[in-house]
Scaffold this active site. Structure first.
Site, PDB file in Angstrom:
ATOM      1  N   LYS A 173       0.759  -1.248   0.024  1.00  0.00           N
ATOM      2  CA  LYS A 173      -0.067  -0.119   0.056  1.00  0.00           C
ATOM      3  C   LYS A 173       1.088   1.324   0.021  1.00  0.00           C
ATOM      4  O   LYS A 173       1.137   1.805   1.035  1.00  0.00           O
ATOM      5  CB  LYS A 173      -0.815   0.063   1.203  1.00  0.00           C
ATOM      6  CG  LYS A 173      -2.218   0.811   1.218  1.00  0.00           C
ATOM      7  CD  LYS A 173      -3.024   0.462   2.187  1.00  0.00           C
ATOM      8  CE  LYS A 173      -4.232   1.657   2.318  1.00  0.00           C
ATOM      9  NZ  LYS A 173      -5.088   1.602   1.046  1.00  0.00           N
TER      10      LYS A 173
HETATM   11  N1  PY5 Z   1      -7.665  -2.073  -2.899  1.00  0.00           N
HETATM   12  C1  PY5 Z   1      -7.044  -0.787  -2.962  1.00  0.00           C
HETATM   13  C2  PY5 Z   1      -6.352  -0.307  -4.145  1.00  0.00           C
HETATM   14  C3  PY5 Z   1      -7.154   0.065  -1.791  1.00  0.00           C
HETATM   15  O1  PY5 Z   1      -7.027   1.272  -1.577  1.00  0.00           O
HETATM   16  C4  PY5 Z   1      -8.012  -0.460  -0.569  1.00  0.00           C
HETATM   17  C5  PY5 Z   1      -8.203   0.256   0.576  1.00  0.00           C
HETATM   18  C6  PY5 Z   1      -8.398  -1.749  -0.559  1.00  0.00           C
HETATM   19  C7  PY5 Z   1      -8.538  -2.588  -1.470  1.00  0.00           C
HETATM   20  C8  PY5 Z   1      -9.445  -2.517   0.619  1.00  0.00           C
HETATM   21  O2  PY5 Z   1      -8.221  -2.531   1.527  1.00  0.00           O
HETATM   22  P1  PY5 Z   1      -8.800  -2.682   3.135  1.00  0.00           P
HETATM   23  O3  PY5 Z   1      -9.696  -3.611   3.167  1.00  0.00           O
HETATM   24  O4  PY5 Z   1      -7.561  -3.311   3.879  1.00  0.00           O
HETATM   25  O5  PY5 Z   1      -8.882  -1.396   3.470  1.00  0.00           O
HETATM   26  N2  PY5 Z   1      -8.159   1.817   0.418  1.00  0.00           N
HETATM   27  C9  PY5 Z   1      -8.312   2.753   1.419  1.00  0.00           C
HETATM   28  C10 PY5 Z   1      -9.095   2.446   2.656  1.00  0.00           C
HETATM   29  O6  PY5 Z   1      -8.891   3.048   3.644  1.00  0.00           O
HETATM   30  C11 PY5 Z   1      -8.884   4.179   0.747  1.00  0.00           C
HETATM   31  C12 PY5 Z   1      -8.019   4.809  -0.023  1.00  0.00           C
HETATM   32  C13 PY5 Z   1      -8.386   6.123  -0.415  1.00  0.00           C
HETATM   33  O7  PY5 Z   1     -10.265   2.044   2.304  1.00  0.00           O
END
Ligand code: PY5
Length: 295
Positions: free
Chosen positions: A150
């Site tokens: 990330k």
């Molecule tokens: N895929 C991408 C590209 C992501 O940025 C995120 C999380 C996820 C999947 C889901 O991961 P998790 O379930 O671990 O959160 N994105 C961030 C979030 O906090 C937001 C970025 C703007 O959900």
């Protein structure tokens, strides 16, 4: 608002970074997004340690030296929330970056700073469901960028997708990988239901290994709905019976239309969304191990 930076709680106006930081200029940083839920009595941070573990894994992938353990970062997140006295739903944003100004791309031997901010946060996507479109920007391939990390720089790819979808009048993007397989949204993983089977793309297709995705897989298994991790084609997406996004910010968001094809807000999505809600707000003893109570 107080922000935690390298062991100190500082005011927002002090939480600044040099315009010559290579993290700002070149995207050499890693971050996390975490939610905390206020259930009227307690403030519960969801899977805090898992997020800090992923932050350190992301740093390891890109070669960023973060001088803290996941336990130290977990304590720091709790500390910054307490310092602000929040009693409402929050979003917690840890970011590890290089604070030293430098032009060179040779970032070897530099130690990262870590900042952790916590802020009141509501919904990220429309709770009633979103209209999504398959965008023209492909998700960066694992041979080009370390997509499992990330990392801040990778989010230019997400921004291009998110903005394209919205400019076309949709609520969110669905991205394909370089091979044309469905991978994820701009900031959330994707699940689809076909012939009653819940499925989601595998990690090796180049997704971010989401913590919400893992949560959904656990909840679904416990509900007797096994999840198939398999590559998903665009045609399978277009013929899905149900689909939803899963992410920290997005939580469980039903997808109600994909490129003009209307989907119902189906029963499996509703069961998962309900189970997720119960887990994050501490109403399910079985999943208490996912929660860090702040107070
Ligand atoms: N895929 C991408 C590209 C992501 O940025 C995120 C999380 C996820 C999947 C889901 O991961 P998790 O379930 O671990 O959160 N994105 C961030 C979030 O906090 C937001 C970025 C703007 O959900």
């Amino acid at each position: 608002m107080k922000i935690w930076i390298d062991g100190k709680l500082v005011g927002e106006e002090e939480a600044k970074v040099s315009v010559l930081s290579p993290s700002l200029n070149y995207g050499f940083g890693v971050f996390e997004g975490i939610r905390a839920y206020w259930n009227g009595e307690n403030l519960l941070v969801f899977r805090l340690k898992d997020h800090m573990d992923r932050l350190l894994r992301s740093a390891k992938i890109i070669g960023l030296d973060v001088p803290y353990t996941a336990d130290e970062l977990t304590k720091a997140a709790v500390e910054v929330i307490r310092a602000n006295g929040f009693k409402e739903d929050l979003y917690i944003r840890p970011v590890a970056y290089i604070s030293k100004p430098q032009i060179s791309l040779d970032v070897r031997g530099l130690q990262a700073s870590v900042a952790i901010a916590a802020l009141p946060f509501g919904k990220y996507l429309k709770v009633e469901g979103v209209r999504a479109t398959v965008v023209s920007w492909r998700r960066v391939h694992t041979s080009m960028m370390p997509v499992m990390a990330k990392a801040t720089g990778i989010y230019l790819n997400s921004i291009m997708a998110a903005v394209e979808a919205r400019a076309k009048g949709y609520d969110e993007a669905i991205m394909l990988n370089a091979e044309g397989k469905v991978v994820e949204g701009s900031g959330e993983n994707i699940f689809v239901v076909r012939r009653g089977v819940l499925m989601t793309p595998p990690v090796e297709d180049g997704i971010l290994e989401g913590i919400t995705r893992d949560t959904v897989i656990t909840l679904a298994n416990d509900l007797g709905l096994p999840v198939l991790e398999k590559s998903i084609t665009r045609e399978e997406l277009y013929t899905a019976e149900e689909a939803f996004f899963a992410g920290t910010a997005a939580e469980i968001t039903p997808i109600i239309e994909i490129d003009g094809r209307v989907l119902p807000k189906g029963p499996i999505t509703q069961r998962i969304a309900e189970a997720y809600r119960r887990a994050v707000t501490g109403r399910e003893e079985k999943y208490a191990y996912w929660l860090t109570p702040v107070y």
